[in-house]
Motif scaffolding. Sequence first.
Motif, PDB file in Angstrom:
ATOM      1  N   HIS A 108       0.802  -1.224   0.000  1.00  0.00           N
ATOM      2  CA  HIS A 108       0.000   0.000   0.000  1.00  0.00           C
ATOM      3  C   HIS A 108       0.837   1.277   0.000  1.00  0.00           C
ATOM      4  N   ALA A 109       2.142   1.139  -0.198  1.00  0.00           N
ATOM      5  CA  ALA A 109       3.015   2.320  -0.265  1.00  0.00           C
ATOM      6  C   ALA A 109       2.528   3.223  -1.392  1.00  0.00           C
ATOM      7  N   GLY A 110       2.344   4.488  -1.084  1.00  0.00           N
ATOM      8  CA  GLY A 110       1.863   5.450  -2.069  1.00  0.00           C
ATOM      9  C   GLY A 110       0.349   5.544  -2.144  1.00  0.00           C
ATOM     10  N   THR A 114       2.604   7.172   4.666  1.00  0.00           N
ATOM     11  CA  THR A 114       3.583   6.308   5.328  1.00  0.00           C
ATOM     12  C   THR A 114       3.334   6.245   6.825  1.00  0.00           C
ATOM     13  N   ASP A 115       2.997   7.362   7.434  1.00  0.00           N
ATOM     14  CA  ASP A 115       2.733   7.363   8.881  1.00  0.00           C
ATOM     15  C   ASP A 115       1.640   6.363   9.240  1.00  0.00           C
ATOM     16  N   ASP A 136       8.608   5.289   1.851  1.00  0.00           N
ATOM     17  CA  ASP A 136       8.656   6.605   1.213  1.00  0.00           C
ATOM     18  C   ASP A 136       9.198   6.509  -0.207  1.00  0.00           C
ATOM     19  N   ALA A 137      10.242   5.716  -0.400  1.00  0.00           N
ATOM     20  CA  ALA A 137      10.828   5.563  -1.739  1.00  0.00           C
ATOM     21  C   ALA A 137       9.837   4.906  -2.694  1.00  0.00           C
ATOM     22  N   MET A 138       9.144   3.885  -2.215  1.00  0.00           N
ATOM     23  CA  MET A 138       8.165   3.195  -3.052  1.00  0.00           C
ATOM     24  C   MET A 138       7.022   4.142  -3.413  1.00  0.00           C
ATOM     25  N   ALA A 139       6.601   4.962  -2.459  1.00  0.00           N
ATOM     26  CA  ALA A 139       5.522   5.931  -2.721  1.00  0.00           C
ATOM     27  C   ALA A 139       5.973   6.957  -3.752  1.00  0.00           C
ATOM     28  N   LYS A 140       7.192   7.399  -3.643  1.00  0.00           N
ATOM     29  CA  LYS A 140       7.724   8.405  -4.560  1.00  0.00           C
ATOM     30  C   LYS A 140       7.872   7.866  -5.981  1.00  0.00           C
TER      31      LYS A 140
END
Length: 142
Positions: A108-110, A114-115, A136-140
């Motif tokens: 579910h990243a992104g 993240t919090d 965070d990297a995966m979301a970005k």
Amino acid sequence: MDIRALTPTYSVSPQIETADLAALKAAGYVAVIDNRPDAEIPPNLQTITMRSAAEAAGLAFFANPVIGGMMTMENVTAQAAAIKEAGGPVLAYCASGNRSSICWALAHAGQMPTDDLIAIPGRFGYQLEGLRGQLDAMAKNG
């Protein structure tokens, strides 16, 4: 069973037994995701036995074995696909629920902050803070 609902449609737990499957179905779950490799559990709880019992109880069953400390992006992708294919409430289990929580967070990243991906499992004692940089990297990177 020690079910820990991370969301209304995704729960985790430590190892379940075949006798638990009817209760899971009665509780509204539509699928079970097994995140334990057969090598770490006795024969009566291995994939083939659990799949047969889950399907007999009317539950979809997905095997996504995650080796402790060696989770791969294929595991994360498979978890996300199983959740989507299930189309309803899912119970994922492993030895403690930790691997199933990590798979959920990474899948579910992104899609969620993240919090939240860290705090939600944290309510049940799963410490995912160490994944913050990866989440965070995966979301970005989408």
